[in-house]
Design a protein around this motif. Structure first.
Motif, short mmCIF file in Angstrom:
data_model
loop_
_atom_site.label_atom_id
_atom_site.label_comp_id
_atom_site.label_asym_id
_atom_site.label_seq_id
_atom_site.Cartn_x
_atom_site.Cartn_y
_atom_site.Cartn_z
N LEU A 118 -4.99 8.11 -7.74
CA LEU A 118 -6.23 7.47 -6.87
C LEU A 118 -5.77 6.20 -5.99
O LEU A 118 -5.74 5.91 -5.15
N GLY A 119 -5.40 5.49 -7.04
CA GLY A 119 -4.65 4.06 -6.62
C GLY A 119 -3.65 4.20 -5.85
O GLY A 119 -3.40 3.43 -4.74
N ALA A 120 -2.61 5.07 -6.19
CA ALA A 120 -1.50 5.17 -5.49
C ALA A 120 -1.82 5.83 -3.71
O ALA A 120 -1.28 5.40 -2.93
N ILE A 121 -2.90 6.69 -3.81
CA ILE A 121 -3.25 7.27 -2.45
C ILE A 121 -3.94 6.09 -1.80
O ILE A 121 -3.66 6.12 -0.39
N ILE A 122 -4.80 5.34 -2.36
CA ILE A 122 -5.41 4.23 -1.60
C ILE A 122 -4.46 3.34 -1.12
O ILE A 122 -4.55 2.80 0.10
N TYR A 123 -3.57 2.96 -1.93
CA TYR A 123 -2.22 2.02 -1.52
C TYR A 123 -1.63 2.57 -0.33
O TYR A 123 -1.26 2.01 0.73
N MET A 124 -1.47 4.04 -0.26
CA MET A 124 -0.47 4.63 0.91
C MET A 124 -1.49 4.71 2.09
O MET A 124 -0.85 4.18 3.17
N ALA A 125 -2.77 4.85 2.00
CA ALA A 125 -3.71 5.08 3.17
C ALA A 125 -4.46 3.70 3.55
O ALA A 125 -5.41 3.88 4.16
N GLY A 140 3.86 5.18 -2.40
CA GLY A 140 2.97 5.83 -3.44
C GLY A 140 3.46 6.13 -4.80
O GLY A 140 2.70 5.94 -5.74
N VAL A 141 4.69 6.60 -4.80
CA VAL A 141 5.51 7.21 -5.92
C VAL A 141 5.61 5.81 -6.83
O VAL A 141 5.23 5.77 -8.20
N THR A 142 6.18 4.51 -5.97
CA THR A 142 6.35 3.52 -6.93
C THR A 142 5.08 2.83 -7.44
O THR A 142 4.80 2.24 -8.69
N MET A 143 3.91 3.04 -6.67
CA MET A 143 2.54 2.49 -7.18
C MET A 143 2.21 3.32 -8.30
O MET A 143 1.54 2.72 -9.21
N LEU A 144 2.14 4.70 -8.17
CA LEU A 144 1.76 5.65 -9.20
C LEU A 144 2.55 4.98 -10.68
O LEU A 144 2.05 5.11 -11.67
N ALA A 180 -5.50 10.35 -13.56
CA ALA A 180 -6.31 10.65 -12.21
C ALA A 180 -6.56 9.12 -11.63
O ALA A 180 -6.35 9.00 -10.30
N ALA A 181 -6.80 8.19 -12.28
CA ALA A 181 -7.06 6.71 -11.74
C ALA A 181 -5.81 6.42 -11.10
O ALA A 181 -5.87 5.59 -9.85
N ALA A 182 -4.50 6.71 -11.59
CA ALA A 182 -3.29 6.16 -11.08
C ALA A 182 -3.19 6.64 -9.88
O ALA A 182 -2.44 6.07 -8.77
N ALA A 220 5.89 6.32 -23.58
CA ALA A 220 6.85 6.39 -22.47
C ALA A 220 6.57 7.44 -21.48
O ALA A 220 6.80 7.59 -20.21
N ALA A 221 6.41 8.85 -22.11
CA ALA A 221 6.06 9.77 -21.18
C ALA A 221 4.98 9.36 -20.11
O ALA A 221 5.11 10.09 -19.14
N ARG A 222 3.87 9.05 -20.69
CA ARG A 222 2.61 8.63 -19.78
C ARG A 222 3.05 7.79 -18.56
O ARG A 222 2.41 7.99 -17.50
N ALA A 223 3.92 7.22 -18.64
CA ALA A 223 4.54 6.04 -17.57
C ALA A 223 5.41 6.49 -16.52
O ALA A 223 5.67 6.03 -15.47
N GLY A 224 5.64 7.74 -16.56
CA GLY A 224 6.57 8.44 -15.42
C GLY A 224 5.67 8.99 -14.27
O GLY A 224 4.57 9.11 -14.33
N VAL A 225 6.69 9.48 -13.34
CA VAL A 225 6.06 10.31 -12.34
C VAL A 225 6.64 11.64 -12.40
O VAL A 225 7.82 11.85 -12.03
N GLY A 226 5.64 12.54 -12.40
CA GLY A 226 6.24 14.04 -12.72
C GLY A 226 6.26 14.62 -11.27
O GLY A 226 5.79 14.10 -10.11
N LEU A 227 7.15 15.95 -10.95
CA LEU A 227 7.09 16.63 -9.75
C LEU A 227 5.83 16.97 -9.18
O LEU A 227 5.80 16.96 -7.94
N PHE A 228 4.70 17.24 -10.04
CA PHE A 228 3.69 17.61 -9.53
C PHE A 228 2.90 16.53 -8.61
O PHE A 228 2.41 16.45 -7.50
N HIS A 229 3.05 15.10 -9.30
CA HIS A 229 2.31 14.08 -8.56
C HIS A 229 3.20 13.63 -7.41
O HIS A 229 2.61 13.18 -6.37
#
Length: 198
Positions: free
Chosen positions: A140-147, A122-126, A136-138, A14-23
């Motif tokens: 990258l995928g979020a940034i590609i989705y945004m751009a 980007g947050v929801t895709m992450l 790292a892959a997540a 469960a902890a892995r599936a979240g979005v932290g402040l840094f991200h």
């Protein structure tokens, strides 16, 4: 097939599936870079900007008159009106009217909401990708989705600002479906319903 899908989700902590402040901050930085031309040279007058300004101006007027869910815009089509918001999603217009309280004009408000929606997508895709791949892959995928090129075309050529908000919801809906399938919690059904209705 469904059992295999659920078993895959169960192995994701469960902890892995979240979005932290840094991200979230990294994605905010990416949003800043994408929006930099607007910050440097001002809003772009895309193909649809005039239409959306007219619609949101009428939407705002309807809200001021006490209609909290405007569906008929009486001031468009040379005063003949239009049932625009019977079929067009209203979340972007509500957000633009709200930000207009703090910003100088509607075009600036539309760009501000579009930038916020870009970051939100980007947050929801992450959030979605974290259930399937490493950090790292997540990211990258979020940034590609945004751009993605289509999204840049939307912002800088078409001026189809409400579409920027539409990109927020699909990853959130699928992420909520994943979590509902794994946990059975009904709260995710509420997230799916709200995101679909937005």
């Amino acid at each position: 097939h469904n059992d295999l899908f659920v078993r895959h989700l169960e192995v994701v902590p469960a902890a892995r599936a979240g979005v932290g402040l840094f991200h979230a901050a990294v994605l905010a930085g990416c949003t800043f870079v994408i929006a930099l031309p607007v910050l440097l040279w001002g809003p772009v007058d895309g193909h649809d900007v005039g239409v959306h300004l007219h619609w949101i101006g009428n939407f705002r007027q309807s809200l001021a008159e006490g209609c909290w869910y405007p569906r008929w815009l009486r001031g468009v089509n040379n005063g003949s009106g239009s049932p625009t918001f019977n079929f067009y999603f209203p979340a972007f217009s509500y957000a633009t009217v709200l930000t207009r309280l703090a910003l100088p004009d509607l075009i600036t408000s539309m760009w501000a909401v579009s930038a916020l929606a870009l970051w939100g997508s980007g947050v929801t895709m992450l959030l979605f990708l974290r259930s399937y791949c490493d950090r790292a892959a997540a990211m990258l995928g979020a940034i590609i989705y945004m751009a993605a090129p289509y999204r840049m075309l939307d912002l800088y050529e078409r001026g189809a600002f409400p579409e920027s908000m539409a990109f927020v919801w699909p990853p959130l809906i699928v992420a909520a479906m994943d979590r509902h399938a794994a946990s059975g919690s009904r709260r995710w059904l509420g997230v799916i319903a709200l995101a679909t209705g937005a």
